[in-house]
Design a protein around this motif. Structure first.
Motif, PDB file in Angstrom:
ATOM      1  N   SER A   1       0.977  -1.782  -0.023  1.00 38.63           N
ATOM      2  CA  SER A   1       0.433   0.032  -0.105  1.00 38.63           C
ATOM      3  C   SER A   1       1.484   1.225   0.508  1.00 38.63           C
ATOM      4  O   SER A   1       0.347   2.393  -0.239  1.00 38.63           O
ATOM      5  CB  SER A   1      -1.505  -0.140   0.715  1.00 38.63           C
ATOM      6  N   VAL A   2       2.123   1.464   0.590  1.00 33.74           N
ATOM      7  CA  VAL A   2       3.137   2.103   0.510  1.00 33.74           C
ATOM      8  C   VAL A   2       3.494   2.747  -0.712  1.00 33.74           C
ATOM      9  O   VAL A   2       3.467   3.916  -0.816  1.00 33.74           O
ATOM     10  CB  VAL A   2       4.142   2.119   1.208  1.00 33.74           C
ATOM     11  N   ILE A   3       3.566   2.054  -1.972  1.00 32.98           N
ATOM     12  CA  ILE A   3       3.850   1.853  -3.104  1.00 32.98           C
ATOM     13  C   ILE A   3       2.539   2.696  -3.884  1.00 32.98           C
ATOM     14  O   ILE A   3       3.109   3.476  -4.547  1.00 32.98           O
ATOM     15  CB  ILE A   3       4.005   0.683  -4.054  1.00 32.98           C
ATOM     16  N   PHE A   4       1.498   1.900  -3.457  1.00 28.67           N
ATOM     17  CA  PHE A   4      -0.048   2.122  -3.800  1.00 28.67           C
ATOM     18  C   PHE A   4       0.199   3.710  -3.806  1.00 28.67           C
ATOM     19  O   PHE A   4      -0.264   4.930  -4.074  1.00 28.67           O
ATOM     20  CB  PHE A   4      -1.082   1.590  -3.711  1.00 28.67           C
ATOM     21  N   THR A   5      -0.375   4.006  -2.229  1.00 35.19           N
ATOM     22  CA  THR A   5      -0.238   5.397  -2.251  1.00 35.19           C
ATOM     23  C   THR A   5       0.958   6.314  -2.521  1.00 35.19           C
ATOM     24  O   THR A   5       0.410   7.467  -2.589  1.00 35.19           O
ATOM     25  CB  THR A   5      -0.059   5.287  -0.657  1.00 35.19           C
ATOM     26  N   MET A   6       1.569   6.384  -2.704  1.00 36.07           N
ATOM     27  CA  MET A   6       2.981   7.036  -3.175  1.00 36.07           C
ATOM     28  C   MET A   6       2.247   7.603  -4.749  1.00 36.07           C
ATOM     29  O   MET A   6       2.619   8.402  -5.175  1.00 36.07           O
ATOM     30  CB  MET A   6       4.182   6.712  -3.118  1.00 36.07           C
ATOM     31  N   VAL A   7       2.117   6.475  -5.342  1.00 36.81           N
ATOM     32  CA  VAL A   7       1.360   6.683  -6.828  1.00 36.81           C
ATOM     33  C   VAL A   7       0.306   7.259  -7.040  1.00 36.81           C
ATOM     34  O   VAL A   7       0.678   8.388  -7.332  1.00 36.81           O
ATOM     35  CB  VAL A   7       1.752   5.705  -7.477  1.00 36.81           C
ATOM     36  N   LEU A   8      -0.703   6.850  -6.170  1.00 39.77           N
ATOM     37  CA  LEU A   8      -1.573   7.616  -6.238  1.00 39.77           C
ATOM     38  C   LEU A   8      -1.471   9.024  -5.584  1.00 39.77           C
ATOM     39  O   LEU A   8      -2.354  10.437  -5.730  1.00 39.77           O
ATOM     40  CB  LEU A   8      -2.824   7.503  -5.242  1.00 39.77           C
ATOM     41  N   ALA A   9      -0.126   9.266  -4.786  1.00 37.25           N
ATOM     42  CA  ALA A   9      -0.238  10.861  -4.020  1.00 37.25           C
ATOM     43  C   ALA A   9       0.085  11.869  -4.988  1.00 37.25           C
ATOM     44  O   ALA A   9      -0.488  13.242  -5.673  1.00 37.25           O
ATOM     45  CB  ALA A   9       0.201  10.929  -3.108  1.00 37.25           C
ATOM     46  N   PHE A  10       0.770  10.608  -5.911  1.00 38.57           N
ATOM     47  CA  PHE A  10       1.708  11.639  -6.882  1.00 38.57           C
ATOM     48  C   PHE A  10       0.809  11.900  -8.330  1.00 38.57           C
ATOM     49  O   PHE A  10       0.489  13.018  -9.396  1.00 38.57           O
ATOM     50  CB  PHE A  10       2.615  11.075  -7.976  1.00 38.57           C
ATOM     51  N   VAL A  11      -0.658  10.968  -8.614  1.00 33.77           N
ATOM     52  CA  VAL A  11      -1.497  11.325  -9.389  1.00 33.77           C
ATOM     53  C   VAL A  11      -2.073  12.422  -8.986  1.00 33.77           C
ATOM     54  O   VAL A  11      -2.483  12.909  -9.838  1.00 33.77           O
ATOM     55  CB  VAL A  11      -1.821  10.527 -10.027  1.00 33.77           C
ATOM     56  N   ILE A  12      -3.354  12.549  -8.287  1.00 31.35           N
ATOM     57  CA  ILE A  12      -4.219  12.451  -7.315  1.00 31.35           C
ATOM     58  C   ILE A  12      -3.838  13.723  -7.178  1.00 31.35           C
ATOM     59  O   ILE A  12      -4.735  14.718  -6.989  1.00 31.35           O
ATOM     60  CB  ILE A  12      -4.889  11.439  -6.831  1.00 31.35           C
ATOM     61  N   LEU A  13      -2.737  14.133  -6.007  1.00 30.59           N
ATOM     62  CA  LEU A  13      -2.602  14.467  -5.167  1.00 30.59           C
ATOM     63  C   LEU A  13      -1.259  15.998  -5.623  1.00 30.59           C
ATOM     64  O   LEU A  13      -1.165  16.877  -4.797  1.00 30.59           O
ATOM     65  CB  LEU A  13      -2.010  14.828  -3.648  1.00 30.59           C
ATOM     66  N   HIS A  14      -0.885  15.296  -6.770  1.00 30.73           N
ATOM     67  CA  HIS A  14       0.240  16.042  -7.764  1.00 30.73           C
ATOM     68  C   HIS A  14       1.399  16.191  -6.383  1.00 30.73           C
ATOM     69  O   HIS A  14       2.364  17.450  -6.432  1.00 30.73           O
ATOM     70  CB  HIS A  14      -0.177  17.470  -8.179  1.00 30.73           C
TER      71      HIS A  14
END
Length: 137
Positions: A101-114
């Protein structure tokens, strides 16, 4: 202070996995999740009242309500899957996969939260992924 709380979160998460594995031995995983959730709800509301934060509930806007509810649904889905996984699998293998989930969170933070994603982030994600594979093989 945030890193102390994050470290404590990791310690409590580790305890959660071990205590849950022992506790769900002869209990349906969905029932176990519901019991755990009741305890979390009670504990959370106790903390709200101890910190006198209950008056803030009227100030929560519609967008925040929607995203908090969606977050709750995601948490519930995660917990239901997690409890079933640790019930039928080895905790020492389930937990590393769960921590992807750390990896998924980092990717989503990049894509969604910029949020910023740099070479250090990429290397860290790769190492987490590789470490997870090594631990579960």
């Amino acid at each position: 202070m945030w890193w102390i709380l994050a470290l404590l979160s990791a310690v409590f998460a580790a305890l959660t996995s071990i205590l849950a594995k022992i506790g769900i031995k002869d209990v349906d995983s969905n029932l176990a999740t519901a019991i755990r959730t009741m305890v979390v709800v009670a504990f959370s509301w106790i903390m709200v009242f101890i910190t006198n934060a209950q008056s803030g509930i009227v100030n929560i806007d519609k967008k925040s309500w929607i995203f908090l509810i969606l977050s709750g649904i995601a948490t519930g889905a995660s917990w239901l899957c997690y409890y079933k996984a640790i019930q039928i699998g080895e905790v020492s293998k389930v937990v590393p996969i769960d921590k992807l989930s750390v990896i998924f969170t980092m990717v989503l933070a990049f894509v969604i939260l910029h949020e910023k994603f740099n070479a250090k982030s990429i290397i860290g994600c790769l190492l987490i992924g590789i470490g997870t594979l090594i631990m579960v093989l």
